[in-house]
Design a protein around this motif. Structure first.
Motif, PDB file in Angstrom:
ATOM      1  N   LEU A  27      32.368  87.010 -54.317  1.00 56.80           N
ATOM      2  CA  LEU A  27      32.488  88.468 -54.414  1.00 56.80           C
ATOM      3  C   LEU A  27      31.159  89.103 -54.791  1.00 56.80           C
ATOM      4  CD1 LEU A  27      35.956  89.069 -56.146  1.00 56.80           C
ATOM      5  CD2 LEU A  27      35.289  89.649 -53.813  1.00 56.80           C
ATOM      6  N   THR A  28      30.417  88.438 -55.688  1.00 53.43           N
ATOM      7  CA  THR A  28      29.103  88.948 -56.077  1.00 53.43           C
ATOM      8  C   THR A  28      28.174  89.031 -54.872  1.00 53.43           C
ATOM      9  OG1 THR A  28      29.334  87.997 -58.285  1.00 53.43           O
ATOM     10  CG2 THR A  28      27.105  88.559 -57.570  1.00 53.43           C
ATOM     11  N   GLU A  29      28.233  88.022 -54.017  1.00 52.48           N
ATOM     12  CA  GLU A  29      27.398  88.020 -52.815  1.00 52.48           C
ATOM     13  C   GLU A  29      27.816  89.124 -51.849  1.00 52.48           C
ATOM     14  OE1 GLU A  29      24.524  87.167 -50.088  1.00 52.48           O
ATOM     15  OE2 GLU A  29      24.719  86.523 -52.178  1.00 52.48           O
ATOM     16  N   ILE A  30      29.132  89.351 -51.725  1.00 51.12           N
ATOM     17  CA  ILE A  30      29.610  90.425 -50.848  1.00 51.12           C
ATOM     18  C   ILE A  30      29.134  91.786 -51.360  1.00 51.12           C
ATOM     19  CG2 ILE A  30      31.677  91.649 -50.054  1.00 51.12           C
ATOM     20  CD1 ILE A  30      31.216  89.043 -48.605  1.00 51.12           C
ATOM     21  N   ALA A  43      35.138  90.745 -48.024  1.00 47.38           N
ATOM     22  CA  ALA A  43      35.647  89.548 -48.677  1.00 47.38           C
ATOM     23  C   ALA A  43      36.816  89.007 -47.864  1.00 47.38           C
ATOM     24  CB  ALA A  43      36.088  89.865 -50.104  1.00 47.38           C
ATOM     25  N   ASP A  44      36.862  87.681 -47.706  1.00 48.96           N
ATOM     26  CA  ASP A  44      37.954  87.034 -46.963  1.00 48.96           C
ATOM     27  C   ASP A  44      39.160  86.899 -47.887  1.00 48.96           C
ATOM     28  OD1 ASP A  44      39.596  85.656 -45.330  1.00 48.96           O
ATOM     29  OD2 ASP A  44      38.290  83.914 -45.055  1.00 48.96           O
ATOM     30  N   LEU A  45      40.114  87.790 -47.697  1.00 48.65           N
ATOM     31  CA  LEU A  45      41.273  87.813 -48.606  1.00 48.65           C
ATOM     32  C   LEU A  45      42.136  86.560 -48.485  1.00 48.65           C
ATOM     33  CD1 LEU A  45      42.383  91.540 -48.234  1.00 48.65           C
ATOM     34  CD2 LEU A  45      40.985  90.520 -50.021  1.00 48.65           C
ATOM     35  N   ASP A  46      42.040  85.843 -47.354  1.00 51.29           N
ATOM     36  CA  ASP A  46      42.839  84.634 -47.190  1.00 51.29           C
ATOM     37  C   ASP A  46      42.398  83.512 -48.136  1.00 51.29           C
ATOM     38  OD1 ASP A  46      44.299  85.857 -45.213  1.00 51.29           O
ATOM     39  OD2 ASP A  46      43.021  85.115 -43.583  1.00 51.29           O
ATOM     40  N   CYS A  47      41.179  83.654 -48.667  1.00 46.46           N
ATOM     41  CA  CYS A  47      40.652  82.618 -49.558  1.00 46.46           C
ATOM     42  C   CYS A  47      41.147  82.779 -50.989  1.00 46.46           C
ATOM     43  CB  CYS A  47      39.117  82.651 -49.554  1.00 46.46           C
ATOM     44  SG  CYS A  47      38.402  82.234 -47.948  1.00 46.46           S
ATOM     45  N   TYR A  48      41.799  83.921 -51.273  1.00 43.12           N
ATOM     46  CA  TYR A  48      42.189  84.194 -52.658  1.00 43.12           C
ATOM     47  C   TYR A  48      43.704  84.268 -52.780  1.00 43.12           C
ATOM     48  CZ  TYR A  48      37.324  85.684 -52.542  1.00 43.12           C
ATOM     49  OH  TYR A  48      35.977  85.724 -52.356  1.00 43.12           O
ATOM     50  N   PRO A  50      47.110  85.812 -54.616  1.00 45.28           N
ATOM     51  CA  PRO A  50      47.419  87.196 -55.035  1.00 45.28           C
ATOM     52  C   PRO A  50      47.363  87.339 -56.554  1.00 45.28           C
ATOM     53  CG  PRO A  50      49.416  86.030 -54.437  1.00 45.28           C
ATOM     54  CD  PRO A  50      48.284  85.110 -54.070  1.00 45.28           C
ATOM     55  N   ASP A  51      46.178  87.106 -57.124  1.00 44.70           N
ATOM     56  CA  ASP A  51      45.997  87.234 -58.563  1.00 44.70           C
ATOM     57  C   ASP A  51      44.967  88.313 -58.830  1.00 44.70           C
ATOM     58  OD1 ASP A  51      43.743  86.053 -57.657  1.00 44.70           O
ATOM     59  OD2 ASP A  51      43.996  84.159 -58.722  1.00 44.70           O
ATOM     60  N   GLU A  52      44.384  88.314 -60.044  1.00 47.22           N
ATOM     61  CA  GLU A  52      43.429  89.337 -60.408  1.00 47.22           C
ATOM     62  C   GLU A  52      42.204  89.329 -59.489  1.00 47.22           C
ATOM     63  OE1 GLU A  52      44.951  87.369 -62.405  1.00 47.22           O
ATOM     64  OE2 GLU A  52      45.980  88.582 -63.908  1.00 47.22           O
ATOM     65  N   ILE A  53      41.728  88.126 -59.133  1.00 47.33           N
ATOM     66  CA  ILE A  53      40.567  88.040 -58.259  1.00 47.33           C
ATOM     67  C   ILE A  53      40.894  88.579 -56.866  1.00 47.33           C
ATOM     68  CG2 ILE A  53      38.931  86.455 -57.157  1.00 47.33           C
ATOM     69  CD1 ILE A  53      39.099  84.694 -59.600  1.00 47.33           C
ATOM     70  N   GLY A  54      42.105  88.296 -56.390  1.00 45.84           N
ATOM     71  CA  GLY A  54      42.524  88.839 -55.105  1.00 45.84           C
ATOM     72  C   GLY A  54      42.581  90.356 -55.119  1.00 45.84           C
ATOM     73  N   VAL A  55      43.031  90.925 -56.253  1.00 47.14           N
ATOM     74  CA  VAL A  55      43.081  92.382 -56.384  1.00 47.14           C
ATOM     75  C   VAL A  55      41.672  92.970 -56.343  1.00 47.14           C
ATOM     76  CG1 VAL A  55      43.665  94.284 -57.945  1.00 47.14           C
ATOM     77  CG2 VAL A  55      45.266  92.379 -57.650  1.00 47.14           C
ATOM     78  N   ASP A  58      40.322  92.839 -52.793  1.00 45.21           N
ATOM     79  CA  ASP A  58      40.918  93.916 -51.996  1.00 45.21           C
ATOM     80  C   ASP A  58      40.262  95.254 -52.308  1.00 45.21           C
ATOM     81  OD1 ASP A  58      42.877  94.900 -50.118  1.00 45.21           O
ATOM     82  OD2 ASP A  58      43.932  95.759 -51.829  1.00 45.21           O
ATOM     83  N   ALA A  59      39.960  95.497 -53.592  1.00 46.52           N
ATOM     84  CA  ALA A  59      39.307  96.746 -53.994  1.00 46.52           C
ATOM     85  C   ALA A  59      37.890  96.822 -53.432  1.00 46.52           C
ATOM     86  CB  ALA A  59      39.277  96.858 -55.520  1.00 46.52           C
ATOM     87  N   VAL A  60      37.186  95.687 -53.416  1.00 45.93           N
ATOM     88  CA  VAL A  60      35.833  95.646 -52.858  1.00 45.93           C
ATOM     89  C   VAL A  60      35.867  95.977 -51.367  1.00 45.93           C
ATOM     90  CG1 VAL A  60      33.905  94.124 -52.272  1.00 45.93           C
ATOM     91  CG2 VAL A  60      34.867  94.075 -54.569  1.00 45.93           C
ATOM     92  N   ASN A  61      36.819  95.409 -50.644  1.00 49.25           N
ATOM     93  CA  ASN A  61      36.949  95.699 -49.211  1.00 49.25           C
ATOM     94  C   ASN A  61      37.269  97.168 -48.966  1.00 49.25           C
ATOM     95  OD1 ASN A  61      36.398  93.080 -48.565  1.00 49.25           O
ATOM     96  ND2 ASN A  61      38.495  92.497 -48.054  1.00 49.25           N
ATOM     97  N   ASP A  62      38.164  97.724 -49.783  1.00 51.76           N
ATOM     98  CA  ASP A  62      38.525  99.135 -49.646  1.00 51.76           C
ATOM     99  C   ASP A  62      37.316 100.021 -49.904  1.00 51.76           C
ATOM    100  OD1 ASP A  62      40.580 101.254 -49.347  1.00 51.76           O
ATOM    101  OD2 ASP A  62      40.079 101.670 -51.439  1.00 51.76           O
ATOM    102  N   MET A  63      36.532  99.674 -50.920  1.00 53.32           N
ATOM    103  CA  MET A  63      35.318 100.427 -51.211  1.00 53.32           C
ATOM    104  C   MET A  63      34.346 100.377 -50.042  1.00 53.32           C
ATOM    105  SD  MET A  63      32.406  99.574 -54.083  1.00 53.32           S
ATOM    106  CE  MET A  63      31.998  98.061 -53.166  1.00 53.32           C
ATOM    107  N   ALA A  64      34.174  99.187 -49.448  1.00 49.23           N
ATOM    108  CA  ALA A  64      33.254  99.032 -48.327  1.00 49.23           C
ATOM    109  C   ALA A  64      33.691  99.874 -47.132  1.00 49.23           C
ATOM    110  CB  ALA A  64      33.156  97.560 -47.932  1.00 49.23           C
TER     111      ALA A  64
END
Length: 279
Positions: A27-30, A43-48, A50-55, A58-64
């Motif tokens: 996520l830091t690299e993204i 971020a590839d959501l399939d790699c995470y 559905p926990d805090e990191i997945g949330v 998802d927020a990083v992708n929405d921001m992008a």
């Protein structure tokens, strides 16, 4: 046995820590790529799971996605405004050359005024759009009748063209953006509705509605389509201008918690307006 047990615990702890840290490193690299201008990074959501990191992913992708859309909209707007400004600037140069060769006349100054007004309107559209992009809506307590009176005066209509229904006279809104919305409605009526007849303001308990009534052929099809960006009127009319006027009205209304509409009037003409929440 104690040493072996501690070694095993240390190894297992290291494996768990690396497993937890790897998604954060990704996520830091993204985020770093997005910060350097790679707005396609996701971020590839399939790699995470559905926990805090997945949330967070998802927020990083929405921001992008939001940043990418805003940048595309701004580039499109700047390109269009730059193109549109070339026309009045070219006309100003021609008028100047003609005046230099043959001498200036009253008509020369009238033409200069028209071109300056057109450029001022284009710059006004750009500034209002930029304020909305960055959320710079400065609401103040305003007089509703005052807003209507100034709008009618700027449109060159008689004071009798304004009608206000409702007892209350106060609204919390951005005065500059509100006047820009009214100016765009009157400009739309002039370009596509053969001029404006009246400005009707209806004050309700929760919102204020502003309606500009024109003398045109009315609305055919979906009235909401007129508020889309770069729409230049119905039936191919009104090819001049950016086609941003009513789209900006919609954005101003939404920034004030309101809505927009465009409907035909009984007996001919159209009613195009917007609403804002009073508080």
């Amino acid at each position: 046995l104690i040493v072996i047990g501690l070694g095993a615990v240390w190894k297992i702890s290291g494996m768990v820590a690396r497993r937890l840290a790897r998604p954060l490193d990704d996520l830091t690299e993204i985020v770093r790529r997005i910060g350097t201008g790679d707005l396609k990074a996701r971020a590839d959501l399939d790699c995470y799971e559905p926990d805090e990191i997945g949330v967070v992913a998802d927020a990083v992708n929405d921001m992008a996605v939001r940043i990418e859309k805003q940048m595309e909209d701004q580039r499109e707007l700047l390109a269009t405004v730059s193109h549109e400004l070339r026309t009045p600037l070219a006309r100003l140069r021609i008028i100047s050359e003609i005046a230099r060769d043959t001498g200036a006349t009253p008509n020369t100054f009238d033409e200069l005024d028209r071109e300056v007004v057109e450029m001022d309107a284009l710059v006004g559209e750009l500034l209002a759009s930029s304020r909305l992009e960055f959320g710079q809506v400065a609401k103040r307590d305003l007089s509703i009748r005052d807003i209507g009176t100034r709008g009618v005066e700027r449109a060159g209509l008689a004071a009798t063209a304004l009608s206000v229904t409702g007892e209350a006279d106060r609204v919390s809104a951005d005065p500059t953006l509100l006047q820009r919305a009214l100016a765009n409605l009157f400009d739309n009526a002039k370009k596509h509705g053969k001029g404006a007849d009246a400005l009707e303001i209806t004050v309700g308990p929760a919102d204020v509605k502003f309606d500009v009534l024109d003398r045109g052929p009315g609305i055919t099809g979906d009235g909401q389509a007129l508020f889309k960006k770069f729409n230049r009127g119905q039936n191919g009319d009104g090819a001049d201008g950016l086609g941003l006027g009513l789209a900006l009205v919609k954005r101003i209304a939404e920034a004030h918690g309101g809505a927009v509409w465009a409907v035909s009037r009984d007996g001919g003409g159209a009613r195009v307006g917007f609403s804002v929440k009073r508080a």
